[in-house]
Design an enzyme around this catalytic site. Structure first.
Site, PDB file in Angstrom:
ATOM      1  N   ASP A 311       2.002   0.471   1.013  1.00 21.15           N
ATOM      2  CA  ASP A 311       0.612   0.543   0.570  1.00 21.15           C
ATOM      3  C   ASP A 311       0.604   1.216  -0.804  1.00 21.15           C
ATOM      4  O   ASP A 311       1.649   1.605  -1.350  1.00 21.15           O
ATOM      5  CB  ASP A 311      -0.265   1.250   1.612  1.00 21.15           C
ATOM      6  CG  ASP A 311      -1.744   0.868   1.451  1.00 21.15           C
ATOM      7  OD1 ASP A 311      -2.110   0.319   0.397  1.00 21.15           O
ATOM      8  OD2 ASP A 311      -2.537   1.138   2.368  1.00 21.15           O
TER       9      ASP A 311
HETATM   10  C1  BGC Z   1      -5.406  -0.001   1.044  1.00 20.87           C
HETATM   11  C2  BGC Z   1      -4.875  -1.324   1.544  1.00 20.87           C
HETATM   12  C3  BGC Z   1      -5.052  -2.388   0.490  1.00 20.87           C
HETATM   13  C4  BGC Z   1      -4.362  -1.928  -0.776  1.00 20.87           C
HETATM   14  C5  BGC Z   1      -4.429  -2.936  -1.900  1.00 20.87           C
HETATM   15  C6  BGC Z   1      -4.853   0.344  -0.326  1.00 20.87           C
HETATM   16  O1  BGC Z   1      -5.458   1.460  -0.864  1.00 20.87           O
HETATM   17  O2  BGC Z   1      -5.078   1.013   1.964  1.00 20.87           O
HETATM   18  O3  BGC Z   1      -5.520  -1.686   2.741  1.00 20.87           O
HETATM   19  O4  BGC Z   1      -4.533  -3.604   0.947  1.00 20.87           O
HETATM   20  O5  BGC Z   1      -4.966  -0.728  -1.217  1.00 20.87           O
HETATM   21  O6  BGC Z   1      -5.676  -3.010  -2.452  1.00 20.87           O
END
Ligand code: BGC
Length: 752
Positions: A311
């Site tokens: 993430d």
């Molecule tokens: C979130 C994810 C998301 C990613 C990309 C992160 O901050 O936790 O769920 O897919 O950002 O935008």
């Protein structure tokens, strides 16, 4: 330790035993050969780059704005540096606000042209986006209710169709990879991302997740209608002990397996392409550093052979937030050792730079990079990116079609849950109606986060032509019959006098409460109670006139002290672009509500139990005060008709572990209107070696009945599904008695 078919393929090829290879299709074999051939040509730097993902903002010079979504420009030097010198394999995200489909295609074409014409090996970029509830970063995209609302529909086919539209619209904009669905089971209602879950139940989450993956990936990934799906966030992200996003989870392994693993296990069996890692920590170990979770559990036990993506900035956070790595190099080593394939860096090259050093120093074997790069390349081949990096505009599916919007409207209607109705609904269309509350005239409140912008709060970012609840009432009731006053604002301020003046002239009051949309850390709250100014507004409005409460928001904010003042209550969550119309139609009786709560609506801030709690949780201080006493129970949802269950029958009540429970129940529509009822089948293990839950949902089914009609619904539940995880974290099915329950009916079975 098991071996996946693909790993077996590679092993047999390397041992020149390919005649033993019945399990891979010709297309898969061909892909494996193409991947191997490309991999052989790659340098260490190219491999490390392939495992790196940057955010669009890191390679752009100007961002899109609400006024001008076309304003985005690449910084060509940065883009060239990233792709040509740093060999970056993947890009994600929008830059600030949703782009038009035309702009997306321009962005994707620029990226793919550079990647496939000017880089040494001409490998296309894997572009990923959060199409969380529809193609929410494509300006013309069709948005849908958030997952919590989709779970309330109890209609997996509808959920699949919504996700198929999401796939088509995302891919038509040129984007082949979606960061969804979220498979986090929503067992912590304080959490800011609760609305992104399918609710608190493991079975519903598993079924709806499967439908979502099927809808997104379709039957062929290379189809112009499909995207690769990402099951996120592995694992137990949704149970932060404090309720705050990205904080620690304390959870024994047998509960982790019982409540959080099943949707992932099932999605892997369905062929989900990627898995995103939980940003938080479980039992003191950040998941991005957990070999146990990512390699032993996910790879070896669950046999997941797709891409594990980190993430946002989470490798870096092993050093600067979680503090398990004394420097960035060690953070990179840990994450790769744990099992990640791709690092959502997303701003710089800390990951690839350190990875190259680590391989040169011998701390990570280059063959470990080969494994990850192989998975990434395989996904690119499966998506058909080498043949068609961006589908031609002429072949793109229609984005935001009339049909897609009708589907979104249907989903909104089915997602609405009528929690209470003391004889006021449906409304008769006469007299004056007051619309009030901070949510009554807000597109943001209807849509929630991940809507044109990350937090979804920028009202200017919403396309023209969408209707707020107020505007839908103006259309339906006639503007001359609709009064409105916000009464209370998201920022805590109030204008009660103005609202009360309007209320005096109204025959009915509809008050729309909720919370300003948010997600992730910006959505952290210290208190689940409905904000005080909104509670006070309802108290002021409680004059005896029919008062209807509509609840919007990320999660069930507590309304216990005002629920009694309201004659009717509707939980609407974040129903999307057609939520206003759907609510208007529900309140005026144009369709019969059928949504059912996918969670337990809490009564008190310190009593956030789920329906499948333990028996000891049911015990209260005295007879009148039960320990488990929610405001509304999981599965609750009223209709404008009434239903009755009868004749619960089991084909056999003595069963072995390999049998199926065959049951039937008669459902009757005892009211005067056609309607839909959901049959929930629960079981209860009477005695077990670790304390059994009071009940567990094992199956559900929806049935539509005309007034006076009755039908028999049948279910088949494999007995092995009654197993649970014991203290050794092993799934066991203990012989003994179980109750099977539908509504108030119970039958007992004996498992031998
Ligand atoms: C979130 C994810 C998301 C990613 C990309 C992160 O901050 O936790 O769920 O897919 O950002 O935008």
């Amino acid at each position: 330790m098991g071996i996946s078919p693909r790993a077996l393929f590679r092993l047999l090829i390397s041992l020149q035993l390919s005649f033993l290879l019945p399990s891979l299709s010709l297309a898969e074999e061909e892909t494996e050969e193409q991947v191997s051939s490309l991999l052989r040509k790659m340098t260490l730097e190219e491999k490390a780059g392939q495992m790196t993902q940057l955010t669009l903002g890191a390679i752009s010079s100007s961002e899109a704005t609400s006024e001008n979504p076309e304003a985005h420009q690449f910084d060509m030097d940065k883009l060239r540096h990233a792709l040509i010198n740093k060999h970056v394999g993947s890009i994600l995200n929008v830059h600030n606000v949703a782009f038009s489909a035309k702009q997306w295609r321009k962005v994707l074409t620029q990226v793919q042209t550079l990647a496939t014409e000017e880089t040494r090996l001409q490998i296309p970029i894997l572009y990923g986006i959060d199409s969380v509830h529809g193609a929410n970063y494509v300006r013309e995209g069709t948005l849908f209710p958030h997952n919590l609302g989709l779970a309330a529909t109890r209609n997996p086919l509808l959920v699949e169709r919504c996700h198929a539209v999401t796939a088509l619209e995302t891919r038509s904009a040129g984007i082949p990879w979606n960061f969804g669905p979220s498979l986090d089971v929503g067992r912590q209602p304080v959490w800011s991302r609760y609305v992104e879950t399918f609710g608190e139940d493991v079975h519903i989450t598993t079924v709806m997740a499967e439908a979502s993956v099927r809808g997104l990936q379709g039957s062929s990934l290379s189809s112009r209608k499909a995207v690769a799906a990402t099951a996120k966030h592995f694992l137990a992200y949704s149970l932060p002990t404090s309720g705050q996003d990205r904080t620690q989870t304390l959870l024994p392994e047998h509960y982790l397996r019982e409540y959080f693993l099943p949707p992932f296990k099932n999605a892997i069996e369905q062929g989900v392409q990627a898995i995103m890692v939980n940003s938080g920590e479980v039992n003191g170990v950040p998941i991005h550093a957990s070999h146990e979770m990512l390699s032993v559990l996910l790879r070896e036990e669950l046999k997941f052979d797709g891409v594990i993506v980190s993430d946002w900035e989470d490798v870096k956070k092993l050093h600067n937030l979680h503090r398990v790595a004394p420097d960035l190099k060690e953070a990179v080593r840990m994450s790769v050792h744990a099992g990640i394939d791709m690092c959502m860096a997303p701003y710089d090259f800390h990951f690839s730079n350190n990875l190259i050093k680590l391989v040169k120093e011998g701390a990570i074997p280059e063959s470990r990079l080969d494994e990850s790069v192989r998975r990434i390349l395989r996904m690119k081949f499966s998506l058909g990116l080498f043949n068609e990096p961006v589908p031609p505009a002429s072949s793109a599916g229609e984005i935001g079609s009339e049909e897609a919007h009708q589907l979104s409207l249907q989903a909104a209607r089915e997602s609405l849950i009528l929690l209470k109705n003391k004889g006021v609904l449906p409304l008769e269309k006469k007299g004056q109606i007051l619309l009030t509350g901070p949510g009554c005239h807000s597109l943001a409140a209807l849509h929630g986060s991940w809507s044109y912008t990350w937090q979804g709060t920028d009202e200017e970012a919403y396309p023209e032509g969408l209707q707020t609840i107020l505007q839908s009432f103006n259309d339906g009731y006639g503007r001359e019959n609709v009064l409105w006053a916000r009464g209370a604002q998201w920022d805590g301020s109030t204008d009660f006098d103005y609202a009360m003046n309007k209320a005096r002239n109204a025959d009915v009051v509809v008050c729309v409460l909720g919370e300003k949309p948010s997600t992730e850390t910006p959505g952290n709250i210290p208190d689940l109670s409905m904000p005080d100014n909104q509670l006070r507004l309802v108290r002021r409005l409680a004059t005896g006139k029919p008062l209807i409460l509509v609840l919007l928001g990320n999660r069930p904010r507590l309304i216990t002290e005002i629920a009694g003042h309201c004659h009717a209550i509707v939980y609407a969550g974040q129903p999307g672009p057609h939520g206003g119309k759907a609510l208007y139609e529900l309140l005026t009786g144009q369709f019969n509500p059928s949504g059912r709560l996918p969670f337990t609506y809490p009564r008190h801030p310190n009593s956030l139990l789920t329906y499948d709690h333990k028996h000891s949780d049911s015990v209260g201080p005295d007879k009148e005060t039960p320990g488990f006493n929610p405001l509304y129970e999981f599965g609750h949802g009223l209709s404008y008709t009434s239903f009755a269950f009868s004749d619960l029958k089991l084909k056999s009540s003595t069963l072995t572990k390999s049998d199926e429970i065959l049951l039937s129940v008669r459902v009757s529509n005892t009211g005067s209107r056609a309607g839909k009822e959901t049959v929930h089948v629960f079981t209860r293990d009477l005695f077990a070696s670790i304390t059994p839950q009071v009940k567990r949902l094992r199956a559900f089914s929806q049935i539509e009945l005309k007034a006076g009609e009755s039908k028999v619904v049948t279910f088949k539940i494999p007995v092995k599904e009654l197993a649970y995880h014991n203290l050794e974290s092993t799934s066991v099915l203990e012989p003994g008695e179980f109750d099977v329950m539908v509504g108030d009916l119970t039958e007992r079975i004996l498992i031998k």
